[in-house]
Design a protein around this motif. Structure first.
Motif, PDB file in Angstrom:
ATOM      1  N   GLU A  20       0.840  -1.209   0.000  1.00 46.71           N
ATOM      2  CA  GLU A  20       0.000   0.000   0.000  1.00 46.71           C
ATOM      3  C   GLU A  20       0.869   1.251   0.000  1.00 46.71           C
ATOM      4  N   ILE A  21       1.962   1.204   0.768  1.00 50.81           N
ATOM      5  CA  ILE A  21       2.852   2.358   0.866  1.00 50.81           C
ATOM      6  C   ILE A  21       3.720   2.493  -0.377  1.00 50.81           C
ATOM      7  N   ARG A  22       4.250   1.366  -0.862  1.00 48.37           N
ATOM      8  CA  ARG A  22       5.129   1.349  -2.030  1.00 48.37           C
ATOM      9  C   ARG A  22       4.635   0.291  -3.016  1.00 48.37           C
ATOM     10  N   PRO A  23       3.632   0.611  -3.806  1.00 45.98           N
ATOM     11  CA  PRO A  23       3.054  -0.390  -4.716  1.00 45.98           C
ATOM     12  C   PRO A  23       4.028  -0.944  -5.757  1.00 45.98           C
ATOM     13  N   THR A  24       5.101  -0.230  -6.029  1.00 44.35           N
ATOM     14  CA  THR A  24       6.059  -0.698  -7.042  1.00 44.35           C
ATOM     15  C   THR A  24       7.229  -1.466  -6.441  1.00 44.35           C
ATOM     16  N   THR A  25       7.221  -1.684  -5.124  1.00 45.12           N
ATOM     17  CA  THR A  25       8.331  -2.380  -4.489  1.00 45.12           C
ATOM     18  C   THR A  25       8.448  -3.807  -5.011  1.00 45.12           C
ATOM     19  N   THR A  26       9.669  -4.286  -5.085  1.00 38.52           N
ATOM     20  CA  THR A  26       9.922  -5.655  -5.544  1.00 38.52           C
ATOM     21  C   THR A  26      10.598  -6.486  -4.463  1.00 38.52           C
ATOM     22  N   GLN A  27      10.787  -5.878  -3.266  1.00 45.61           N
ATOM     23  CA  GLN A  27      11.449  -6.580  -2.175  1.00 45.61           C
ATOM     24  C   GLN A  27      10.679  -6.434  -0.868  1.00 45.61           C
ATOM     25  N   CYS A  28      10.811  -7.450  -0.017  1.00 49.43           N
ATOM     26  CA  CYS A  28      10.255  -7.359   1.326  1.00 49.43           C
ATOM     27  C   CYS A  28      11.119  -6.382   2.127  1.00 49.43           C
ATOM     28  N   VAL A  29      10.666  -5.990   3.294  1.00 50.22           N
ATOM     29  CA  VAL A  29      11.393  -5.030   4.117  1.00 50.22           C
ATOM     30  C   VAL A  29      12.784  -5.542   4.473  1.00 50.22           C
ATOM     31  N   GLY A  30      12.892  -6.818   4.857  1.00 50.96           N
ATOM     32  CA  GLY A  30      14.185  -7.375   5.244  1.00 50.96           C
ATOM     33  C   GLY A  30      15.218  -7.285   4.142  1.00 50.96           C
ATOM     34  N   CYS A  31      14.827  -7.624   2.943  1.00 51.30           N
ATOM     35  CA  CYS A  31      15.766  -7.578   1.815  1.00 51.30           C
ATOM     36  C   CYS A  31      16.079  -6.140   1.427  1.00 51.30           C
ATOM     37  N   ALA A  32      15.084  -5.275   1.490  1.00 51.07           N
ATOM     38  CA  ALA A  32      15.317  -3.871   1.166  1.00 51.07           C
ATOM     39  C   ALA A  32      16.293  -3.256   2.162  1.00 51.07           C
ATOM     40  N   GLU A  33      16.147  -3.594   3.448  1.00 51.12           N
ATOM     41  CA  GLU A  33      17.054  -3.070   4.462  1.00 51.12           C
ATOM     42  C   GLU A  33      18.459  -3.649   4.301  1.00 51.12           C
ATOM     43  N   ALA A  34      18.569  -4.878   3.869  1.00 56.06           N
ATOM     44  CA  ALA A  34      19.879  -5.506   3.678  1.00 56.06           C
ATOM     45  C   ALA A  34      20.619  -4.898   2.496  1.00 56.06           C
ATOM     46  N   GLY A  35      19.894  -4.220   1.645  1.00 57.23           N
ATOM     47  CA  GLY A  35      20.507  -3.609   0.469  1.00 57.23           C
ATOM     48  C   GLY A  35      20.312  -4.488  -0.745  1.00 57.23           C
ATOM     49  N   ALA A  36      19.536  -4.018  -1.691  1.00 55.42           N
ATOM     50  CA  ALA A  36      19.191  -4.811  -2.868  1.00 55.42           C
ATOM     51  C   ALA A  36      20.426  -5.322  -3.595  1.00 55.42           C
ATOM     52  N   HIS A  37      21.406  -4.476  -3.806  1.00 57.85           N
ATOM     53  CA  HIS A  37      22.589  -4.905  -4.567  1.00 57.85           C
ATOM     54  C   HIS A  37      23.384  -5.973  -3.829  1.00 57.85           C
TER      55      HIS A  37
END
Length: 66
Positions: A25-42
């Motif tokens: 709802e907050i980021r409809p275009t996100t492709t990662q869960c919070v844990g992975c986004a916080e770990a750094g996508a790259h």
């Protein structure tokens, strides 16, 4: 739209976990869960799936309750 058509919308591209509806709802275009986004996508993509239960290096263990 392609992810929606392929059935991948709401699934983390890094670890395969379901992305919570609140995050979508907050980021409809996100492709990662919070844990992975916080770990750094790259970094997460290069190392493979993120173990969300694993504590980060240098974290202190929980205190024993008396």
């Amino acid at each position: 739209m392609a992810r929606l058509a392929k059935g991948g919308y709401g699934i983390c591209e890094t670890c395969g976990a379901t992305i919570p509806p609140e995050r979508l709802e907050i980021r409809p275009t996100t492709t990662q869960c919070v844990g992975c986004a916080e770990a750094g996508a790259h970094q997460a993509v290069r190392r493979g799936p993120v173990d969300h239960a694993k504590k980060p290096p240098g974290s202190t263990p929980p205190r024993a309750v008396p």
